[in-house]
Write a protein that holds these residues in place. Structure first.
Motif, PDB file in Angstrom:
ATOM      1  N   GLU A 103       0.854  -1.184   0.000  1.00 57.19           N
ATOM      2  CA  GLU A 103       0.000   0.000   0.000  1.00 57.19           C
ATOM      3  C   GLU A 103       0.894   1.238   0.000  1.00 57.19           C
ATOM      4  O   GLU A 103       1.884   1.290   0.729  1.00 57.19           O
ATOM      5  N   SER A 104       0.558   2.234  -0.828  1.00 58.83           N
ATOM      6  CA  SER A 104       1.336   3.482  -0.811  1.00 58.83           C
ATOM      7  C   SER A 104       1.246   4.129   0.579  1.00 58.83           C
ATOM      8  O   SER A 104       0.290   3.891   1.328  1.00 58.83           O
ATOM      9  N   GLN A 109      -1.814   6.001   5.249  1.00 58.80           N
ATOM     10  CA  GLN A 109      -2.153   7.013   6.261  1.00 58.80           C
ATOM     11  C   GLN A 109      -3.641   7.354   6.240  1.00 58.80           C
ATOM     12  O   GLN A 109      -4.271   7.488   7.296  1.00 58.80           O
ATOM     13  N   LEU A 110      -4.202   7.481   5.044  1.00 58.09           N
ATOM     14  CA  LEU A 110      -5.630   7.799   4.949  1.00 58.09           C
ATOM     15  C   LEU A 110      -6.479   6.661   5.517  1.00 58.09           C
ATOM     16  O   LEU A 110      -7.426   6.887   6.281  1.00 58.09           O
ATOM     17  N   ALA A 115     -10.395   6.485   6.676  1.00 56.88           N
ATOM     18  CA  ALA A 115     -11.026   6.838   5.397  1.00 56.88           C
ATOM     19  C   ALA A 115     -11.400   5.582   4.616  1.00 56.88           C
ATOM     20  O   ALA A 115     -10.825   4.507   4.822  1.00 56.88           O
ATOM     21  N   VAL A 116     -12.366   5.729   3.734  1.00 58.81           N
ATOM     22  CA  VAL A 116     -12.953   4.613   2.983  1.00 58.81           C
ATOM     23  C   VAL A 116     -12.587   4.757   1.505  1.00 58.81           C
ATOM     24  O   VAL A 116     -12.732   5.845   0.938  1.00 58.81           O
ATOM     25  N   MET A 117     -12.144   3.667   0.862  1.00 61.03           N
ATOM     26  CA  MET A 117     -11.831   3.722  -0.574  1.00 61.03           C
ATOM     27  C   MET A 117     -12.999   3.184  -1.388  1.00 61.03           C
ATOM     28  O   MET A 117     -13.384   2.023  -1.254  1.00 61.03           O
ATOM     29  N   GLY A 234       3.401  14.091   6.361  1.00 59.21           N
ATOM     30  CA  GLY A 234       4.249  13.553   7.427  1.00 59.21           C
ATOM     31  C   GLY A 234       5.493  12.895   6.873  1.00 59.21           C
ATOM     32  O   GLY A 234       5.577  12.550   5.701  1.00 59.21           O
ATOM     33  N   HIS A 235       6.468  12.731   7.748  1.00 57.84           N
ATOM     34  CA  HIS A 235       7.754  12.153   7.350  1.00 57.84           C
ATOM     35  C   HIS A 235       7.612  10.662   7.088  1.00 57.84           C
ATOM     36  O   HIS A 235       6.899   9.956   7.812  1.00 57.84           O
TER      37      HIS A 235
END
Length: 493
Positions: A103-104, A109-110, A115-117, A234-235
């Motif tokens: 996963e990217s 993070q999302l 969050a929902v895809m 974010g880092h």
């Protein structure tokens, strides 16, 4: 009452926390709108089962009081982001059948924030294009319609822009290498922000031009952009260009107070042949910021005229290097070989079949400018120009400028097929106001401010100081409030 898919992120977050709606309700409303919106060709890989599972998990978190701002928010994800177990093709035939095992960072993070895809969104192939006409899935279509033409939603994040503008999701991810978040946002009447280079991780985002690419949110309002950008930022130790800096509370920065701030108006952006509508929009936006208490200052960015030529040397050079990995050996498309064909023929046939014309054109340009006899004449010279463009911005900000106001695009959305002429340079001119921001690594945001005489949305761009997304978003918020843009496309699809 507003249909649930028409909510902003901020509205949905507040309704979810109050218990007025559930994430499952929101997701169902978006899935229904997504299916009804097939005529826009915005979604190219739908993930309804995954979406409902994610929504149910979000509802559990919300009930338990463990809900970050993005929890339960249904999103569309640009096909450039690798999503585990879900086709991630970068809108190219050469990546047909590729389903990453990872996963990217941005989607990680999302999704970890709840969050929902809903699915993956259409785009220009490998993010190379300004009109979403280079996609292997066919054209994405702008939901705005004022005559019998089908209009471009812009590119490369055309599917993301169309989906957000048509309320097929609450927001979407985009990427911006030379304007690919800001130009489609402008063409569809939504907000799109390209953060400072290094603010958002590039890990797991299919690379086009690594020194220019940056991911960002495409949303229905500036407040939504602030909420979503915080979740994406974010880092990331997996990305060597990711900055190890704290992420501010971007939403808290939206004070609406810009009194005493200095807004730069670059004289070089007054291009020959600029339409009267764009010139008036720019003047109106300038007046809005002045009325809000900002000081307007004329500035000079003298190397602006060299930005497009420099960009169209640097970006293809990096693309030719990045796309060398697609060879038919490890994953994606492999050409059928004839008797006597060896590895060279396999590479040639695979790449000829897998890459579209625009990608082939840019690979050839990039390979040419990096070749032994031309490296200094083209690539190194373009890099020196890039340094001068960055220096122009550095000097403007050092003189006390807080943000710079420019047009976002040279025109409103144009008809699909109208610019696909024999001369690709005509299409490249769409990026004239946006590429400088990528070359200098700065944050930029497109805000819808008005409409042209036909009723199509028009936008202005604000450019911020490095790492000052908070200040940039606040300036954009003031512009958004003053402009009062609330127009939506009438449903025809």
């Amino acid at each position: 009452m507003t249909h649930l898919n028409e909510f902003t992120i901020a509205d949905a977050r507040d309704a979810l926390r109050k218990g007025d709606v559930t994430a499952t309700d929101l997701t169902m409303a978006c899935l229904t709108a997504m299916d009804a919106g097939d005529g826009l060709n915005a979604y190219v890989h739908k993930t309804p089962d995954m979406a409902l599972e994610m929504a149910q998990a979000a509802d559990v978190r919300i009930k338990a009081g463990d809900a970050p701002a993005m929890c339960g928010i249904p999103l569309g994800i640009k096909d450039l982001f690798c999503t585990k177990g879900v086709a991630s093709q970068a809108a190219s035939r050469i990546l047909e059948g590729f389903k990453p095992e990872y996963e990217s960072t941005v989607t990680t993070q999302l999704f970890s924030s709840g969050a929902v895809m809903l699915g993956k969104l259409n785009m220009d192939e490998f993010a190379m294009g300004s009109s979403n006409e280079t996609s292997c899935y066919g054209n994405a279509i702008n939901p705005w319609k004022v005559d019998d033409r089908k209009l471009t939603p812009g590119g490369s994040s055309g599917g993301s822009a169309a989906a957000v503008a048509a309320d097929l999701c609450l927001a979407a991810t985009g990427t911006d290498t030379g304007g690919s978040i800001r130009q489609p946002a402008a063409f569809t009447g939504i907000v799109g922000i390209k953060p400072t280079y290094g603010r958002v991780s590039r890990w797991g985002v299919v690379a086009f031009a690594s020194s220019l690419d940056q991911a960002g949110p495409m949303t229905k309002s500036v407040r939504d952009a602030a909420i979503m950008l915080e979740a994406m930022s974010g880092h990331d130790p997996k990305d060597s260009t990711s900055a190890d800096l704290p992420v501010p509370d971007f939403e808290a920065a939206l004070t609406g107070d810009i009194r005493g701030k200095k807004i730069g108006i670059p004289r070089e952006y007054r291009m020959d042949g600029m339409s009267a509508e764009i010139a008036k929009l720019w003047a109106d936006g300038t007046a809005m910021l002045k009325d809000a208490g900002a000081e307007i200052v004329d500035i000079s960015l003298p190397h602006t005229k060299y930005a497009l030529p420099a960009y169209y040397v640097i970006a293809p050079a990096e693309a030719s290097s990045n796309l060398a990995r697609y060879d038919g050996v490890r994953y994606g498309h492999r050409a059928k070989l004839g008797p006597g064909d060896g590895i060279t023929e396999m590479y040639e046939k695979t790449r000829a079949e897998g890459f579209g014309h625009e990608v082939q054109r840019r690979i050839m340009i990039g390979t040419y400018v990096l070749s032994a006899g031309f490296y200094d004449a083209y690539y190194n010279r373009a890099r020196r120009v890039r340094a001068l463009i960055k220096q122009d911005f550095d000097q403007a900000f050092a003189s006390g400028i807080d943000a710079i106001l420019t047009p976002a695009t040279p025109s409103a959305a144009f008809g699909l097929g109208e610019m696909a002429s024999a001369d690709p340079i005509e299409m490249y001119l769409n990026d004239v106001f946006t590429v400088t921001v990528n070359l200098a690594g700065l944050p930029g945001i497109s805000v819808p401010v008005g409409q042209d005489t036909k009723g199509l949305p028009l936008a202005l761009q604000l450019i911020g100081k490095p790492w000052d997304e908070a200040g940039l978003l606040n300036h954009a918020y003031v512009l958004e409030q003053a402009a009062g843009f609330v127009a939506k496309p009438e449903k025809w699809w």
